[in-house]
Scaffold this motif. Structure first.
Motif, mmCIF file in Angstrom:
data_model
loop_
_atom_site.group_PDB
_atom_site.id
_atom_site.type_symbol
_atom_site.label_atom_id
_atom_site.label_comp_id
_atom_site.label_asym_id
_atom_site.label_seq_id
_atom_site.Cartn_x
_atom_site.Cartn_y
_atom_site.Cartn_z
ATOM 1 N N GLU A 115 0.952 -1.281 0.044
ATOM 2 C CA GLU A 115 -0.041 -0.002 -0.127
ATOM 3 C C GLU A 115 0.976 1.108 -0.015
ATOM 4 O O GLU A 115 0.499 2.025 -0.476
ATOM 5 C CB GLU A 115 -0.869 -0.147 1.146
ATOM 6 C CG GLU A 115 -1.943 -1.230 1.189
ATOM 7 C CD GLU A 115 -3.014 -1.242 2.192
ATOM 8 O OE1 GLU A 115 -2.477 -0.846 3.430
ATOM 9 O OE2 GLU A 115 -4.097 -1.483 2.180
ATOM 10 N N ARG A 168 -8.744 -9.339 4.408
ATOM 11 C CA ARG A 168 -7.343 -9.326 3.809
ATOM 12 C C ARG A 168 -6.974 -9.725 2.333
ATOM 13 O O ARG A 168 -6.037 -9.009 1.754
ATOM 14 C CB ARG A 168 -6.437 -9.977 4.813
ATOM 15 C CG ARG A 168 -4.851 -9.829 4.539
ATOM 16 C CD ARG A 168 -4.283 -9.976 5.822
ATOM 17 N NE ARG A 168 -4.368 -11.233 6.725
ATOM 18 C CZ ARG A 168 -3.421 -12.401 6.548
ATOM 19 N NH1 ARG A 168 -2.518 -12.474 5.704
ATOM 20 N NH2 ARG A 168 -3.968 -13.338 7.318
ATOM 21 N N GLU A 184 -9.187 -9.701 -0.145
ATOM 22 C CA GLU A 184 -9.805 -8.657 -1.133
ATOM 23 C C GLU A 184 -8.871 -7.236 -0.680
ATOM 24 O O GLU A 184 -8.804 -6.452 -2.054
ATOM 25 C CB GLU A 184 -11.095 -8.266 -0.840
ATOM 26 C CG GLU A 184 -12.082 -9.190 -0.931
ATOM 27 C CD GLU A 184 -13.704 -9.238 -0.385
ATOM 28 O OE1 GLU A 184 -13.931 -8.045 -0.029
ATOM 29 O OE2 GLU A 184 -14.259 -10.256 -0.773
ATOM 30 N N GLN A 185 -8.435 -6.848 0.312
ATOM 31 C CA GLN A 185 -7.422 -5.809 0.318
ATOM 32 C C GLN A 185 -6.290 -6.170 -0.631
ATOM 33 O O GLN A 185 -5.675 -5.111 -1.095
ATOM 34 C CB GLN A 185 -7.219 -5.527 1.596
ATOM 35 C CG GLN A 185 -6.409 -4.214 1.944
ATOM 36 C CD GLN A 185 -6.215 -3.652 3.210
ATOM 37 O OE1 GLN A 185 -6.787 -4.637 4.145
ATOM 38 N NE2 GLN A 185 -5.818 -2.703 3.657
ATOM 39 N N SER A 186 -5.685 -7.136 -0.519
ATOM 40 C CA SER A 186 -4.337 -7.576 -1.098
ATOM 41 C C SER A 186 -4.722 -7.718 -2.764
ATOM 42 O O SER A 186 -3.875 -7.023 -3.381
ATOM 43 C CB SER A 186 -4.090 -9.063 -0.800
ATOM 44 O OG SER A 186 -3.669 -9.201 0.509
ATOM 45 N N ARG A 224 -6.997 -5.828 -4.183
ATOM 46 C CA ARG A 224 -7.239 -4.449 -4.757
ATOM 47 C C ARG A 224 -5.883 -3.644 -4.729
ATOM 48 O O ARG A 224 -6.114 -2.712 -5.658
ATOM 49 C CB ARG A 224 -8.061 -3.814 -3.575
ATOM 50 C CG ARG A 224 -8.760 -2.391 -4.137
ATOM 51 C CD ARG A 224 -9.715 -1.708 -2.912
ATOM 52 N NE ARG A 224 -11.316 -2.797 -3.112
ATOM 53 C CZ ARG A 224 -11.420 -3.551 -2.107
ATOM 54 N NH1 ARG A 224 -10.742 -3.949 -1.071
ATOM 55 N NH2 ARG A 224 -12.596 -4.176 -2.139
ATOM 56 N N THR A 275 -9.301 6.709 -2.062
ATOM 57 C CA THR A 275 -9.542 5.504 -2.526
ATOM 58 C C THR A 275 -8.830 5.206 -3.547
ATOM 59 O O THR A 275 -8.447 5.860 -4.447
ATOM 60 C CB THR A 275 -11.014 4.991 -2.522
ATOM 61 O OG1 THR A 275 -11.546 5.549 -3.776
ATOM 62 C CG2 THR A 275 -11.889 5.589 -1.328
#
Length: 413
Positions: free
Chosen positions: A105, A146, A148-150, A152, A276
């Motif tokens: 990120e 986690r 889905e965040q990865s 994304r 975002t």
């Protein structure tokens, strides 16, 4: 050596230019130009345009001799259809470790801030990360926060890579990364982010002079995000569709999509930008429209020529819509990201398309004052775009004067 490649070589030699000299004027590499002239690469219209601009002469007879390049069967449809299916994981990885995810990120945020840098773009760092982690991302099943965040953050880094590859005209790599970004986002359950990545691909096709492909991709993006697209995304997609319709000469569709894009942007203006991945992607995409790639030529001269009739018809028939659509500052641009001369030059180019040469000349003169005596990089590239596009008004005294000034400070830059 192909016939058209031989013609390009003859024109270059007649001007007394070496391949290295031509490379300096066109921003294509010496080996690339050599491949065009020997027939190792297929010559496209943008290549002929680049030679014309660099040599200051017309090569118009060559356009009629260019081969008609058919799109590979299924080139778009197969890839875009596959976006509707999630990635099938080949392992039981649940996502990046928290430390890895945090580092990814930070990389994405850092790269977004520098992706338009002319001196030190973070392309190498992003591509290295993707080379290692794209295979891992394809093993992550969605379903946890986690995971889905990865997916994304992987989608955002692929989108950044695509922008930077397009910026240096590595269009094949850009296309692959845009599609990878869209698929990762779709698998993460974020169709809006997937649509934003496809919007970048549509923009690339329009920039390449492929409006039909741009239309297909933009419509696919609309379909994917049809239930969740926020106004800013809807406005961006409508703007892409309007541009494509304008290029192919469908004035009614151009007007319809322009009106809708304006409504969406006015609606979006009521809400502050959120930090975002979607908003960052859309900001980068809107900057693509303004900045253009770093090539010095060809720029968007052909697009301008094809779009001008639709722009002028809109200004004549619906002046209030034209003012609202083209007078809005849609993307706040940090001063350290873009030279002010580029913004002013963009406005001057718009006035050319709207058929307002006096106003265009006034703005171009202001851009020249901001650029200083030695314009280079994107500033020089966009001024040369104006120089090419304003040729249609060369009989206007102020345009003639400012075109000469542009040539003085950009030739050889």
């Amino acid at each position: 050596m192909s016939e058209i490649g031989r013609a390009l070589r003859t024109a270059r030699l007649a001007a007394g230019l070496s391949l290295q000299g031509m490379a300096a004027r066109t921003n294509y590499s010496k080996p690339y130009l050599g491949q065009l002239e020997t027939g190792a690469r297929v010559v496209r219209p943008e290549h002929v345009t680049a030679y014309e601009s660099a040599l200051g002469t017309s090569l118009s007879p060559l356009y009629a001799r260019l081969p008609v390049l058919a799109r590979t069967e299924g080139e778009l449809s197969i890839d875009l259809a596959s976006l509707l299916l999630p990635i099938v994981p080949s392992g039981g990885v649940s996502g990046f470790a928290l430390a890895e995810l945090s580092a990814a990120e930070r990389l994405a945020m850092w790269a977004r801030g520098l992706q338009w840098s002319e001196s030190s773009p973070p392309r190498g760092a992003v591509l290295d990360w993707l080379e290692v982690n794209l295979p891992r991302l394809q093993q992550i099943p969605p379903g946890t926060a986690r995971a889905e965040q990865s997916l994304r953050v992987g989608a955002e880094l692929a989108d950044i890579a695509a922008c930077m590859c397009w910026d240096i005209e590595d269009t094949d790599a850009a296309r692959r990364f845009y599609l990878s970004s869209a698929r990762l986002a779709h698998t993460a359950g974020d169709p809006a982010l997937a649509a934003a990545a496809l919007a970048g691909l549509a923009m690339q096709y329009l920039d390449q002079g492929r409006p039909e492909d741009g239309l297909e991709v933009a419509h696919s993006a609309q379909y994917i995000a049809r239930r969740c697209a926020p106004p800013r995304l809807r406005g961006t997609l409508a703007h892409l569709l309007a541009t494509a319709y304008g290029i192919v000469g469908d004035s009614a569709a151009f007007e319809r999509e322009t009106a809708y894009a304006t409504e969406c942007h006015l609606e979006a203006a009521e809400y502050p930008l959120a930090d975002t991945a979607l908003d960052r992607s859309l900001t980068a995409l809107n900057l693509c429209f303004l900045l253009g790639p770093r090539r010095t030529w060809p720029g968007r001269g052909r697009q301008s020529e094809l779009l001008a009739p639709s722009y002028r018809r809109l200004a004549e028939t619906r002046p209030s819509l034209a003012e609202a659509a083209f007078g809005m500052d849609r993307t706040p641009v940090p001063a350290n990201m873009i030279h002010p001369a580029v913004t002013v030059t963009s406005n001057a180019r718009l006035q050319v398309m709207l058929g307002e040469p006096e106003r265009a000349a006034e703005l171009a003169a202001a851009a020249l004052a901001l650029a200083g005596p030695r314009a280079a990089g994107r500033t020089a590239a966009r001024l040369r775009d104006f120089h090419h596009e304003s040729l249609v008004f060369a009989a206007v005294s102020d345009i003639r004067t400012v075109r000469a000034a542009v040539a003085d400070i950009t030739i050889g830059r």
